[in-house]
Design an enzyme around this catalytic site. Structure first.
Site, PDB file in Angstrom:
ATOM      1  N   ALA A   1       0.794  -1.235   0.000  1.00 18.00           N
ATOM      2  CA  ALA A   1       0.000   0.000   0.000  1.00 18.00           C
ATOM      3  C   ALA A   1       0.822   1.278   0.000  1.00 18.00           C
ATOM      4  O   ALA A   1       0.272   2.366   0.152  1.00 18.00           O
ATOM      5  CB  ALA A   1      -0.947   0.008   1.197  1.00 18.00           C
TER       6      ALA A   1
ATOM      7  N   ARG B   1       2.479   2.535  -2.520  1.00 16.99           N
ATOM      8  CA  ARG B   1       2.515   3.215  -3.813  1.00 16.99           C
ATOM      9  C   ARG B   1       1.481   2.601  -4.765  1.00 16.99           C
ATOM     10  O   ARG B   1       0.882   1.563  -4.477  1.00 16.99           O
ATOM     11  CB  ARG B   1       3.902   3.107  -4.438  1.00 16.99           C
ATOM     12  CG  ARG B   1       4.335   1.671  -4.685  1.00 16.99           C
ATOM     13  CD  ARG B   1       5.725   1.581  -5.271  1.00 16.99           C
ATOM     14  NE  ARG B   1       6.109   0.202  -5.536  1.00 16.99           N
ATOM     15  CZ  ARG B   1       7.216  -0.151  -6.184  1.00 16.99           C
ATOM     16  NH1 ARG B   1       8.041   0.786  -6.616  1.00 16.99           N
ATOM     17  NH2 ARG B   1       7.499  -1.423  -6.391  1.00 16.99           N
TER      18      ARG B   1
ATOM     19  N   ASN C   1      -2.857  -6.830  -2.565  1.00 11.32           N
ATOM     20  CA  ASN C   1      -2.390  -6.071  -3.713  1.00 11.32           C
ATOM     21  C   ASN C   1      -0.894  -6.237  -3.973  1.00 11.32           C
ATOM     22  O   ASN C   1      -0.443  -6.035  -5.101  1.00 11.32           O
ATOM     23  CB  ASN C   1      -2.714  -4.586  -3.504  1.00 11.32           C
ATOM     24  CG  ASN C   1      -1.974  -3.694  -4.466  1.00 11.32           C
ATOM     25  OD1 ASN C   1      -2.316  -3.595  -5.633  1.00 11.32           O
ATOM     26  ND2 ASN C   1      -0.918  -3.034  -3.971  1.00 11.32           N
TER      27      ASN C   1
ATOM     28  N   TYR D   1       4.654 -13.865 -14.148  1.00 11.80           N
ATOM     29  CA  TYR D   1       3.657 -12.899 -13.682  1.00 11.80           C
ATOM     30  C   TYR D   1       2.260 -13.357 -14.076  1.00 11.80           C
ATOM     31  O   TYR D   1       1.327 -13.334 -13.267  1.00 11.80           O
ATOM     32  CB  TYR D   1       3.969 -11.531 -14.274  1.00 11.80           C
ATOM     33  CG  TYR D   1       3.054 -10.418 -13.812  1.00 11.80           C
ATOM     34  CD1 TYR D   1       3.182  -9.878 -12.533  1.00 11.80           C
ATOM     35  CD2 TYR D   1       2.069  -9.901 -14.649  1.00 11.80           C
ATOM     36  CE1 TYR D   1       2.356  -8.847 -12.105  1.00 11.80           C
ATOM     37  CE2 TYR D   1       1.235  -8.873 -14.233  1.00 11.80           C
ATOM     38  CZ  TYR D   1       1.385  -8.353 -12.966  1.00 11.80           C
ATOM     39  OH  TYR D   1       0.558  -7.338 -12.544  1.00 11.80           O
TER      40      TYR D   1
ATOM     41  N   ALA E   1       1.215 -16.408 -14.730  1.00 13.08           N
ATOM     42  CA  ALA E   1       0.838 -17.605 -13.974  1.00 13.08           C
ATOM     43  C   ALA E   1       0.407 -17.247 -12.551  1.00 13.08           C
ATOM     44  O   ALA E   1      -0.582 -17.781 -12.025  1.00 13.08           O
ATOM     45  CB  ALA E   1       2.004 -18.587 -13.939  1.00 13.08           C
TER      46      ALA E   1
ATOM     47  N   ILE F   1      -2.433   0.101 -16.051  1.00 10.38           N
ATOM     48  CA  ILE F   1      -2.663   1.197 -15.117  1.00 10.38           C
ATOM     49  C   ILE F   1      -1.383   2.016 -14.969  1.00 10.38           C
ATOM     50  O   ILE F   1      -0.280   1.462 -14.970  1.00 10.38           O
ATOM     51  CB  ILE F   1      -3.093   0.654 -13.724  1.00 10.38           C
ATOM     52  CG1 ILE F   1      -4.272  -0.327 -13.869  1.00 10.38           C
ATOM     53  CG2 ILE F   1      -3.440   1.791 -12.784  1.00 10.38           C
ATOM     54  CD1 ILE F   1      -5.543   0.276 -14.434  1.00 10.38           C
TER      55      ILE F   1
END
Length: 244
Positions: A9, A11, A86, A151, A153, A184
């Site tokens: 969290a 960035r 995340n 990434y 997978a 993004i």
């Protein structure tokens, strides 16, 4: 409104999610592994706006650190209602050149890390009157991408994890969903989306723009809200129409 913990969290998407959940009234745990100063800046921004936040430093791939940190945060905050997984890394390379070490490290952080956090947080989430888990996957996990085999997978695995946990936790009222961002504007994508590559990508996105961290945070905020209480096991795509 409740207590939320957001991994990675300090960035990018995680930062936007943490700030957004704080705006919705959640007490937010801001996780980081290296960027303590960046995490402190996020916390300062939340507090300046009248919200509450705690710094929660741990490596999501370190099982004992995850268990200790989440247990401490839950005790400090008085419970846990929302977990947003995340934290993630991308080590690019064609399959024939990816080392076993890089493959394993990517899965350890992106997939195993999410599992470890879910496991450590499960007792507190199951006690919550409205427990929520939101995992951050990727369009790359859904459609694949040359040069990002590990990434892809790991992010595809998050979708399977989401659906299995959704079935396990449904009887206790805990929903488990996945948000799958497209491209993004973050530090992770900035190195890849330059010049001609970005121009070509924009041609493939029907909405004609790269997304923002706030676009993704809005989806997470919805899934964490009471309005999403009947949604579980789903993949919410935030990609501007790149994948339909």
């Amino acid at each position: 409104m409740g207590v939320a913990l957001v991994t990675g969290a300090s960035r990018g998407i995680g930062r936007a999610v943490a700030i957004g959940l704080a705006q919705d009234g959640f007490v937010v745990g801001v996780n980081y592994v290296h960027s303590e100063s960046a995490a402190a800046a996020v916390i300062a921004e939340i507090k300046a706006a009248g919200g509450q936040a705690f710094s929660v430093g741990f490596d999501v791939s370190d099982e004992s650190a995850v268990e200790t940190a989440i247990k401490t945060f839950v005790a400090q905050a008085g419970g846990l209602d929302v977990l947003c997984n995340n934290a993630g890394i991308a080590i690019d390379g064609l399959a024939m050149r990816v080392s076993r070490q890089d493959w394993q490290h990517t899965l350890d952080v992106n997939l195993t890390g999410a599992f470890l956090c879910c496991k450590a947080a499960s007792r507190a989430l199951l006690k919550s009157p409205a427990g929520r888990i939101v995992n951050i996957s990727s369009v790359v996990g859904e459609q694949g991408n040359a040069g990002q085999v590990s990434y892809a997978a790991s992010k595809a695995g998050l979708i399977g994890l989401t659906r299995a946990l959704a079935r396990e936790y449904a009887a206790r009222g805990v929903t488990v969903n996945c948000v799958s961002p497209g491209y993004i504007e973050t530090e992770m994508t900035a190195a890849h989306l330059t010049g001609e590559k970005k121009s070509e990508l924009l041609k493939r996105i029907p909405l004609g723009r790269v997304g923002t961290p706030e676009d993704v945070a809005s989806a997470v905020r919805f899934l964490a809200s009471p309005e999403a209480s009947y949604i579980t096991g789903q993949v919410v795509r935030v990609n501007g129409g790149l994948l339909m």
